[in-house]
Design an enzyme around this catalytic site. Structure first.
Site, PDB file in Angstrom:
ATOM      1  N   HIS A  15       1.419   5.556  -1.908  1.00  0.00           N
ATOM      2  CA  HIS A  15       1.130   6.501  -2.836  1.00  0.00           C
ATOM      3  C   HIS A  15       2.101   7.104  -3.749  1.00  0.00           C
ATOM      4  O   HIS A  15       2.901   7.664  -2.998  1.00  0.00           O
ATOM      5  CB  HIS A  15       0.242   7.587  -2.196  1.00  0.00           C
ATOM      6  CG  HIS A  15      -0.759   7.285  -1.293  1.00  0.00           C
ATOM      7  ND1 HIS A  15      -1.989   7.231  -1.711  1.00  0.00           N
ATOM      8  CD2 HIS A  15      -0.862   6.489  -0.059  1.00  0.00           C
ATOM      9  CE1 HIS A  15      -3.000   6.938  -0.992  1.00  0.00           C
ATOM     10  NE2 HIS A  15      -2.234   6.328   0.172  1.00  0.00           N
ATOM     11  N   PHE A  16       2.296   6.899  -4.987  1.00  0.00           N
ATOM     12  CA  PHE A  16       3.330   7.384  -5.684  1.00  0.00           C
ATOM     13  C   PHE A  16       3.092   8.930  -6.298  1.00  0.00           C
ATOM     14  O   PHE A  16       3.860   9.428  -6.689  1.00  0.00           O
ATOM     15  CB  PHE A  16       3.604   6.586  -6.870  1.00  0.00           C
ATOM     16  CG  PHE A  16       4.244   5.341  -6.755  1.00  0.00           C
ATOM     17  CD1 PHE A  16       5.284   5.436  -5.798  1.00  0.00           C
ATOM     18  CD2 PHE A  16       4.592   4.400  -7.672  1.00  0.00           C
ATOM     19  CE1 PHE A  16       6.387   4.354  -5.793  1.00  0.00           C
ATOM     20  CE2 PHE A  16       5.207   3.113  -7.268  1.00  0.00           C
ATOM     21  CZ  PHE A  16       6.184   3.147  -6.420  1.00  0.00           C
ATOM     22  N   HIS A  31       0.961  -1.062   0.043  1.00  0.00           N
ATOM     23  CA  HIS A  31      -0.069  -0.028  -0.217  1.00  0.00           C
ATOM     24  C   HIS A  31       1.031   1.173  -0.174  1.00  0.00           C
ATOM     25  O   HIS A  31       1.482   1.473   1.000  1.00  0.00           O
ATOM     26  CB  HIS A  31      -0.866   0.040   1.063  1.00  0.00           C
ATOM     27  CG  HIS A  31      -1.718   1.266   1.469  1.00  0.00           C
ATOM     28  ND1 HIS A  31      -3.197   1.106   1.841  1.00  0.00           N
ATOM     29  CD2 HIS A  31      -1.590   2.604   1.136  1.00  0.00           C
ATOM     30  CE1 HIS A  31      -3.656   2.582   1.633  1.00  0.00           C
ATOM     31  NE2 HIS A  31      -2.428   3.357   1.260  1.00  0.00           N
ATOM     32  N   HIS A  43      -4.158  -0.423   6.542  1.00  0.00           N
ATOM     33  CA  HIS A  43      -3.661   0.573   7.345  1.00  0.00           C
ATOM     34  C   HIS A  43      -4.308   0.710   8.815  1.00  0.00           C
ATOM     35  O   HIS A  43      -4.936   1.697   9.404  1.00  0.00           O
ATOM     36  CB  HIS A  43      -3.161   2.036   6.980  1.00  0.00           C
ATOM     37  CG  HIS A  43      -4.305   2.795   6.381  1.00  0.00           C
ATOM     38  ND1 HIS A  43      -5.719   2.754   6.470  1.00  0.00           N
ATOM     39  CD2 HIS A  43      -4.446   3.172   5.090  1.00  0.00           C
ATOM     40  CE1 HIS A  43      -6.325   3.480   5.547  1.00  0.00           C
ATOM     41  NE2 HIS A  43      -5.480   3.507   4.467  1.00  0.00           N
ATOM     42  N   LYS A  72      -9.783  -0.415  -4.721  1.00  0.00           N
ATOM     43  CA  LYS A  72      -9.684   0.417  -3.559  1.00  0.00           C
ATOM     44  C   LYS A  72     -11.040   0.929  -3.294  1.00  0.00           C
ATOM     45  O   LYS A  72     -11.648   1.788  -4.211  1.00  0.00           O
ATOM     46  CB  LYS A  72      -8.426   1.254  -3.888  1.00  0.00           C
ATOM     47  CG  LYS A  72      -8.441   2.487  -2.598  1.00  0.00           C
ATOM     48  CD  LYS A  72      -8.031   1.916  -1.652  1.00  0.00           C
ATOM     49  CE  LYS A  72      -7.983   2.866  -0.507  1.00  0.00           C
ATOM     50  NZ  LYS A  72      -6.850   2.879   0.177  1.00  0.00           N
ATOM     51  N   ASP A  77       2.076   2.771   3.324  1.00  0.00           N
ATOM     52  CA  ASP A  77       1.250   4.056   3.221  1.00  0.00           C
ATOM     53  C   ASP A  77       2.042   5.329   2.909  1.00  0.00           C
ATOM     54  O   ASP A  77       1.205   6.380   3.268  1.00  0.00           O
ATOM     55  CB  ASP A  77       0.125   4.135   4.263  1.00  0.00           C
ATOM     56  CG  ASP A  77      -1.186   5.111   3.689  1.00  0.00           C
ATOM     57  OD1 ASP A  77      -1.400   5.439   2.524  1.00  0.00           O
ATOM     58  OD2 ASP A  77      -1.832   5.324   4.623  1.00  0.00           O
ATOM     59  N   HIS A  88       3.307  14.475   0.576  1.00  0.00           N
ATOM     60  CA  HIS A  88       2.626  15.994   0.376  1.00  0.00           C
ATOM     61  C   HIS A  88       3.648  17.109   0.451  1.00  0.00           C
ATOM     62  O   HIS A  88       4.683  16.817   1.371  1.00  0.00           O
ATOM     63  CB  HIS A  88       1.660  16.229   1.518  1.00  0.00           C
ATOM     64  CG  HIS A  88       0.577  15.556   1.380  1.00  0.00           C
ATOM     65  ND1 HIS A  88      -0.639  15.686   0.482  1.00  0.00           N
ATOM     66  CD2 HIS A  88       0.082  14.182   1.864  1.00  0.00           C
ATOM     67  CE1 HIS A  88      -1.464  14.861   0.527  1.00  0.00           C
ATOM     68  NE2 HIS A  88      -1.237  13.824   1.509  1.00  0.00           N
ATOM     69  N   HIS A  93     -10.121   1.462   2.765  1.00  0.00           N
ATOM     70  CA  HIS A  93      -9.995   2.404   3.665  1.00  0.00           C
ATOM     71  C   HIS A  93     -11.123   2.463   4.839  1.00  0.00           C
ATOM     72  O   HIS A  93     -12.253   2.799   4.678  1.00  0.00           O
ATOM     73  CB  HIS A  93     -10.082   3.692   3.094  1.00  0.00           C
ATOM     74  CG  HIS A  93      -9.659   4.877   4.264  1.00  0.00           C
ATOM     75  ND1 HIS A  93      -8.398   5.530   4.214  1.00  0.00           N
ATOM     76  CD2 HIS A  93     -10.164   5.175   5.334  1.00  0.00           C
ATOM     77  CE1 HIS A  93      -8.230   6.395   5.005  1.00  0.00           C
ATOM     78  NE2 HIS A  93      -9.229   6.247   5.843  1.00  0.00           N
ATOM     79  N   ALA A 120      -3.070  14.870   5.326  1.00  0.00           N
ATOM     80  CA  ALA A 120      -2.714  13.733   5.987  1.00  0.00           C
ATOM     81  C   ALA A 120      -1.843  13.046   5.083  1.00  0.00           C
ATOM     82  O   ALA A 120      -1.956  12.644   3.957  1.00  0.00           O
ATOM     83  CB  ALA A 120      -3.990  12.996   6.148  1.00  0.00           C
TER      84      ALA A 120
HETATM   85  O1  DOR Z   1      -2.661   9.896   5.556  1.00  0.00           O
HETATM   86  C1  DOR Z   1      -3.137   9.610   4.380  1.00  0.00           C
HETATM   87  N1  DOR Z   1      -2.677   9.929   3.401  1.00  0.00           N
HETATM   88  N2  DOR Z   1      -4.381   8.480   4.562  1.00  0.00           N
HETATM   89  C2  DOR Z   1      -4.710   8.432   3.252  1.00  0.00           C
HETATM   90  O2  DOR Z   1      -5.732   7.579   3.461  1.00  0.00           O
HETATM   91  C3  DOR Z   1      -4.602   8.889   2.066  1.00  0.00           C
HETATM   92  C4  DOR Z   1      -3.152   9.357   2.003  1.00  0.00           C
HETATM   93  C5  DOR Z   1      -3.001  10.293   0.951  1.00  0.00           C
HETATM   94  O3  DOR Z   1      -3.220  10.046  -0.185  1.00  0.00           O
HETATM   95  O4  DOR Z   1      -2.419  11.333   0.965  1.00  0.00           O
HETATM   96 ZN    ZN Z   2      -2.976   5.185   1.795  1.00  0.00          ZN
END
Ligand code: DOR
Ligand code: ZN
Length: 346
Positions: A17-18, A15, A175, A100, A248, A252, A137, A264
């Site tokens: 995020h790219f 799991h 997660h 998802k 996870d 950002h 989720h 987040a």
């Molecule tokens: O903290 C998180 N960031 N939780 C998520 O479910 C998504 C992720 C994001 O894409 O930034």
């Molecule tokens: Zn995630």
């Protein structure tokens, strides 16, 4: 005598995020450094809602791999209220392994997610028929439910029903953050598994709120109280096959985290594997590490184990304070500036 090196089957990240475009030149090499495969989240803008979008996203990821890398992205489809069983069949044909489910509004770029989970049962049936995995989720989004209770309420409202109605559906409770989730997974059949992040194993809500707000430790589901953290640590320590690695990692830009309404996500690709090793060592459970990082996930997905290995050495090193992206923006990585005890040997 404590070990000086650890050699394990090269792990996968089930799991992460790219993101997209320029950001891929940072995120893909960082993950390919220590993972052979990764389940890639589809919460882009716009979201990856069909096979065609997933395939073109896959190409962009492949182009961002370092020279000679054999890293393999495993693609996922973003479920919406409009997803049909035909979309699922098309996704399967295109080699997409998982779907998802974001409850609408639960987290980053989830507005196009699911509003009425009950109406999607025909889609869930098709996911089971196609032998794909559903990735959940697991948080309710109702504003009247306290944010610290949203995972538990999701179990009670939705997951208990789902496991009863479609017991053959293989899903990952993603997660997980609470003892309630650990108990639910352990009490469910072998078709239910969970990923656990480094931050939820290493931290509790004090690490986010005590002595000042620490936006780089803010993620969703939000860190919980220490008794829940302990339950997660016991879960991985137990060696149960139902739990596996899912970092996870979710970058950002610095200014979007350090803001009056911060995003987040913890960008952990630079340190995730090393931090998991640290946790297993603290727990006296290094003998359980390789199953968690490299076997339980492939077993749940019905995929082969990786052939390569990776060696970690006991050596202090510091996570960078920040990382500069190709466009000049900065990201603060998880554990920025802190000293870690394990490092991947080249
Ligand atoms: O903290 C998180 N960031 N939780 C998520 O479910 C998504 C992720 C994001 O894409 O930034
Ligand atoms: Zn995630």
């Amino acid at each position: 005598m404590s070990a000086k090196t650890i050699t394990i089957i090269k792990p996968d990240d089930w799991h992460l995020h790219f993101r997209d475009n320029g950001m891929l030149l940072e995120t893909v090499p960082a993950t390919a450094r220590c993972f052979s495969r990764a389940i890639v989240m589809p919460n882009l803008v716009p979201p990856v809602v069909n096979a065609e979008m997933a395939l073109s996203y896959r190409e962009r990821i492949l182009s961002a791999r370092p020279n000679g890398s054999t890293f393999e992205p495993l693609m996922t489809l973003y479920l919406t209220d409009k997803t049909t069983p035909a979309d699922i069949r098309a996704a399967k044909k295109a080699g997409i392994v998982a779907v998802k489910l974001y409850p609408a509004g639960a987290t980053t770029n989830s507005d196009a997610g699911v509003n009425a989970l009950d109406t999607l049962y025909p889609v869930f049936e098709e996911i089971a028929t196609q032998n794909m995995r559903l990735l959940i989720h697991g948080e309710v989004t109702s504003k009247d439910i306290d944010i610290f209770d949203r995972e538990k309420v999701f179990i009670d409202r939705y997951l208990c029903h789902l496991t009863r109605q479609i017991p053959e559906l293989k899903f990952v409770f993603e997660h997980i953050t609470t003892s309630d989730a650990v108990d639910f997974v352990l009490e469910s059949s072998a078709n239910v598994a969970a990923t656990i992040t480094p931050q939820h194993l290493l931290m509790n809500r004090n690490d986010m709120l005590d002595g000042g707000i620490r936006p780089h430790n803010y993620c969703l589901p939000v860190l919980k109280r220490s008794s829940h953290q302990l339950a997660l640590r016991k879960a991985v320590q137990s060696g149960s096959k139902k739990f596996f690695l899912g970092s996870d990692s979710a970058p950002h830009e610095k200014n979007k985290k350090e803001s009056s309404c911060g995003c987040a996500g913890c960008y952990s690709a630079w340190s995730a594997l090393e931090l998991y090793v640290q946790v297993f060592e603290e727990l006296g459970a290094l003998d359980k590490l390789e199953n968690f990082t490299s076997r339980n996930g492939p077993d749940f997905y019905g995929l082969p184990y990786n052939k390569e290995q990776v060696t970690l050495v006991r050596k202090e090193w510091q996570v960078p304070e920040s990382i500069v992206l190709p466009d000049g923006e900065r990201i603060v990585p998880f554990y920025a500036g802190q000293t870690l005890q394990w490092q991947i040997a080249n």
